[in-house]
Design a protein around this motif. Structure first.
Motif, PDB file in Angstrom:
ATOM      1  N   PHE A 276      66.169  11.888   8.815  1.00  0.00           N
ATOM      2  CA  PHE A 276      65.240  12.795   8.140  1.00  0.00           C
ATOM      3  C   PHE A 276      65.904  13.411   6.925  1.00  0.00           C
ATOM      4  N   SER A 277      65.073  13.955   6.070  1.00  0.00           N
ATOM      5  CA  SER A 277      65.525  14.745   4.919  1.00  0.00           C
ATOM      6  C   SER A 277      64.739  16.050   4.918  1.00  0.00           C
ATOM      7  N   THR A 278      65.265  17.033   4.195  1.00  0.00           N
ATOM      8  CA  THR A 278      64.626  18.342   4.151  1.00  0.00           C
ATOM      9  C   THR A 278      64.612  18.839   2.712  1.00  0.00           C
ATOM     10  N   PRO A 279      63.567  19.553   2.297  1.00  0.00           N
ATOM     11  CA  PRO A 279      63.484  20.009   0.902  1.00  0.00           C
ATOM     12  C   PRO A 279      64.661  20.872   0.477  1.00  0.00           C
ATOM     13  N   GLY A 280      65.332  21.511   1.437  1.00  0.00           N
ATOM     14  CA  GLY A 280      66.460  22.371   1.063  1.00  0.00           C
ATOM     15  C   GLY A 280      67.651  21.618   0.508  1.00  0.00           C
ATOM     16  N   TYR A 281      67.765  20.326   0.844  1.00  0.00           N
ATOM     17  CA  TYR A 281      68.891  19.500   0.371  1.00  0.00           C
ATOM     18  C   TYR A 281      68.346  18.178  -0.149  1.00  0.00           C
ATOM     19  N   PRO A 282      67.785  18.166  -1.371  1.00  0.00           N
ATOM     20  CA  PRO A 282      67.193  16.938  -1.912  1.00  0.00           C
ATOM     21  C   PRO A 282      68.236  15.816  -1.989  1.00  0.00           C
ATOM     22  N   GLY A 283      67.816  14.619  -1.570  1.00  0.00           N
ATOM     23  CA  GLY A 283      68.676  13.451  -1.653  1.00  0.00           C
ATOM     24  C   GLY A 283      69.639  13.293  -0.501  1.00  0.00           C
ATOM     25  N   LYS A 284      69.721  14.269   0.414  1.00  0.00           N
ATOM     26  CA  LYS A 284      70.639  14.176   1.546  1.00  0.00           C
ATOM     27  C   LYS A 284      69.874  13.775   2.793  1.00  0.00           C
ATOM     28  N   VAL A 316      71.031  15.753  15.866  1.00  0.00           N
ATOM     29  CA  VAL A 316      71.866  15.400  14.713  1.00  0.00           C
ATOM     30  C   VAL A 316      73.073  16.331  14.664  1.00  0.00           C
ATOM     31  N   ALA A 317      74.166  15.807  14.163  1.00  0.00           N
ATOM     32  CA  ALA A 317      75.371  16.620  13.998  1.00  0.00           C
ATOM     33  C   ALA A 317      75.209  17.544  12.790  1.00  0.00           C
ATOM     34  N   ASN A 318      75.743  18.753  12.918  1.00  0.00           N
ATOM     35  CA  ASN A 318      75.645  19.757  11.850  1.00  0.00           C
ATOM     36  C   ASN A 318      76.986  20.478  11.714  1.00  0.00           C
ATOM     37  N   PRO A 319      78.063  19.719  11.439  1.00  0.00           N
ATOM     38  CA  PRO A 319      79.396  20.339  11.443  1.00  0.00           C
ATOM     39  C   PRO A 319      79.583  21.386  10.355  1.00  0.00           C
ATOM     40  N   SER A 320      78.912  21.228   9.222  1.00  0.00           N
ATOM     41  CA  SER A 320      79.074  22.186   8.122  1.00  0.00           C
ATOM     42  C   SER A 320      78.070  23.331   8.187  1.00  0.00           C
ATOM     43  N   ARG A 321      77.234  23.353   9.251  1.00  0.00           N
ATOM     44  CA  ARG A 321      76.246  24.427   9.456  1.00  0.00           C
ATOM     45  C   ARG A 321      75.248  24.529   8.304  1.00  0.00           C
ATOM     46  N   GLU A 322      74.950  23.403   7.652  1.00  0.00           N
ATOM     47  CA  GLU A 322      73.984  23.426   6.556  1.00  0.00           C
ATOM     48  C   GLU A 322      72.556  23.565   7.079  1.00  0.00           C
ATOM     49  N   LEU A 323      72.251  22.881   8.152  1.00  0.00           N
ATOM     50  CA  LEU A 323      70.896  22.920   8.695  1.00  0.00           C
ATOM     51  C   LEU A 323      70.643  24.247   9.390  1.00  0.00           C
ATOM     52  N   MET A 324      69.443  24.751   9.213  1.00  0.00           N
ATOM     53  CA  MET A 324      69.042  26.009   9.843  1.00  0.00           C
ATOM     54  C   MET A 324      67.756  25.782  10.616  1.00  0.00           C
ATOM     55  N   PHE A 332      61.855   9.724   9.776  1.00  0.00           N
ATOM     56  CA  PHE A 332      61.605   8.284   9.802  1.00  0.00           C
ATOM     57  C   PHE A 332      62.259   7.695  11.048  1.00  0.00           C
ATOM     58  N   PHE A 333      61.457   7.057  11.891  1.00  0.00           N
ATOM     59  CA  PHE A 333      61.958   6.349  13.061  1.00  0.00           C
ATOM     60  C   PHE A 333      62.047   4.865  12.698  1.00  0.00           C
ATOM     61  N   VAL A 334      63.240   4.279  12.803  1.00  0.00           N
ATOM     62  CA  VAL A 334      63.472   2.912  12.344  1.00  0.00           C
ATOM     63  C   VAL A 334      63.051   1.939  13.441  1.00  0.00           C
ATOM     64  N   LEU A 335      61.957   1.204  13.185  1.00  0.00           N
ATOM     65  CA  LEU A 335      61.498   0.185  14.134  1.00  0.00           C
ATOM     66  C   LEU A 335      62.331  -1.084  14.019  1.00  0.00           C
ATOM     67  N   SER A 336      62.640  -1.487  12.802  1.00  0.00           N
ATOM     68  CA  SER A 336      63.481  -2.663  12.567  1.00  0.00           C
ATOM     69  C   SER A 336      64.073  -2.560  11.171  1.00  0.00           C
ATOM     70  N   ARG A 337      65.194  -3.266  10.967  1.00  0.00           N
ATOM     71  CA  ARG A 337      65.905  -3.222   9.693  1.00  0.00           C
ATOM     72  C   ARG A 337      66.584  -4.560   9.451  1.00  0.00           C
ATOM     73  N   VAL A 338      66.469  -5.077   8.226  1.00  0.00           N
ATOM     74  CA  VAL A 338      67.123  -6.332   7.832  1.00  0.00           C
ATOM     75  C   VAL A 338      67.879  -6.063   6.538  1.00  0.00           C
ATOM     76  N   GLU A 339      69.129  -6.447   6.512  1.00  0.00           N
ATOM     77  CA  GLU A 339      69.953  -6.272   5.312  1.00  0.00           C
ATOM     78  C   GLU A 339      69.996  -7.570   4.514  1.00  0.00           C
ATOM     79  N   ARG A 340      69.999  -7.429   3.202  1.00  0.00           N
ATOM     80  CA  ARG A 340      70.093  -8.553   2.277  1.00  0.00           C
ATOM     81  C   ARG A 340      69.009  -9.595   2.533  1.00  0.00           C
ATOM     82  N   ALA A 341      67.785  -9.146   2.742  1.00  0.00           N
ATOM     83  CA  ALA A 341      66.668 -10.056   2.977  1.00  0.00           C
ATOM     84  C   ALA A 341      66.017 -10.435   1.648  1.00  0.00           C
TER      85      ALA A 341
END
Length: 415
Positions: A276-284, A316-324, A332-341
């Motif tokens: 998942f991503s959250t609006p508080g940390y765009p791109g992470k 999820v791990a939150n070692p830096s305590r960023e998530l609140m 996003f729940f990954v049903l399937s994934r193919v690399e270099r397809a």
């Protein structure tokens, strides 16, 4: 020499010959201008006839207009098929700290946001129980133990008396009344010992309870974590089973609670990858494994014809305590994934058959179009995987291209 030049020279000669006659000069010039006008008109008619003839020929024999084909190149890329949902970040593990002591808060040693270790002193309470009560209980315990010692001595004496009377009775050397009296004396002494022991046990339980109360006046952290809520205040009066004074949570791990629609939840299973991503940390992005799917619909969904949504949890791990807690999560729940397809735009996939086959038009380097069957794999909103029938770098005709609307046989020339 042109004919007009000859005529001009003749006119000039005639003009020279008639210079002496001024009346003849205007007539000669008039005739010359009339001849030139007719010549220009004839030339104009010839040009107009040519233009009309050329336009008519183009109408009867139109030239082919080159068709510009719009294509896309098959590329290699990583592709995922996912189930998208929204949710919120929540605390995974926490403990609500309260008290069973009736008293008054004398000190509060922590604040909101402070990190504490297990066993750290959090709150001190002045109990309502009198301090002299413990002394009184100890004195009473000493008295009961002294009584118990005296009663045990009497019991020993009574037992010896009963044994002696038993021997004398066997020898017929005592009366029956004396024998029965010694037996009753022994039983009475034993009963008094039991009564004193019961009092001692009762008092001991009371003293242990008081000691436990005294220990509860010092509230310590049951786990290591962060103080996320605090309601305790110095001077606050407390009663037994008081509501929560504070909440301590381990923020190094967080949970995500996602609302998944009923048509998607059947595709999920425990242990699958989710991120998942959250609006508080765009791109992470944070990732974890699905832990639990709640079996009952969330909130009031699924009632009176409404679509049902189910709560799905993953950690999820939150070692830096960023998530609140409470942050919005795009999950996003990954049903399937193919690399270099080998991938093509999802817009090219119209309706594969039950074997996943799809017809596509391929543009070759020589300009020829080929209709080819390809096998489609996983797909998402942007891309689709091509399992077979198409190689990396080949050009696929887009549906918007003019040639895509017509059926083209293998090997036909485009344009």
């Amino acid at each position: 020499m042109r004919r007009d030049d000859v005529e001009d020279m003749s006119d000039m000669t005639a003009e020279n010959r008639h210079l002496a006659d001024p009346a003849a000069v205007p007539d000669q010039r008039r005739r010359k201008l009339i001849r030139r006008g007719w010549s220009a008109l004839a030339l104009l008619l010839v040009v107009a006839a040519g233009v009309v003839g050329w336009y008519g020929y183009r109408q009867r024999h139109p030239q082919p207009v080159p068709v510009r084909l719009e294509t896309v190149i098959a590329e290699r890329a990583d592709i995922e098929q996912v189930v998208n949902a929204t949710g919120n970040v929540a605390m995974q593990s926490y403990v609500d700290v309260g008290t069973k002591v009736t008293g008054q808060i004398s000190d509060v040693y922590v604040g909101i946001g402070e990190t504490v270790k297990e066993g750290k002193l959090l709150v001190a309470i002045s109990p309502v129980v009198q301090a002299g009560r413990a002394e009184n209980n100890r004195a009473q315990m000493a008295r009961l133990k002294a009584e118990l010692a005296g009663q045990n001595a009497q019991l020993d004496f009574a037992q010896l008396q009963f044994q002696r009377q038993t021997q004398l009775k066997a020898e017929n050397a005592t009366r029956e009344e004396a024998f029965e009296s010694s037996r009753m004396g022994m039983y009475s002494a034993a009963a008094k010992v039991d009564a004193i022991n019961a009092q001692i046990q009762q008092l001991d339980a009371t003293m242990k309870e008081d000691e436990a109360v005294q220990k509860q006046t010092k509230i310590v952290a049951p786990i290591s974590g962060t103080v996320v809520a605090l309601s305790a205040r110095i001077g606050q009066a407390l009663s037994a089973n008081q509501d929560v004074l504070m909440r301590i949570s381990d923020l190094s791990k967080m949970s995500v609670q996602a609302r998944v629609a009923e048509e998607d939840v059947t595709q999920l299973h425990k242990g699958m990858t989710a991120y998942f991503s959250t609006p508080g940390y765009p791109g992470k992005r944070w990732a974890g494994k699905l832990r639990q799917i709640m079996l009952l619909p969330a909130d009031d969904s699924g009632r009176q014809g409404k679509k049902a949504f189910y709560t799905v949890l993953f950690d999820v791990a939150n070692p830096s305590r960023e998530l609140m807690a409470g942050m919005t999560a795009d999950v996003f729940f990954v049903l399937s994934r193919v690399e270099r397809a080998v991938t093509i735009p999802a817009s090219l996939v119209v309706k594969p058959d039950n074997k996943g086959m799809q017809k596509l038009k391929i543009l070759h380097a020589d300009g020829k179009l080929e209709t080819r069957d390809v096998r489609i794999g996983i797909r998402n909103a942007d891309k689709a995987q091509v399992i077979s029938g198409l190689a990396e770098g080949e050009q696929v005709l887009l549906p918007a291209s003019p040639a895509a609307a017509s059926t083209t046989r293998t090997g036909d020339k485009a344009g």
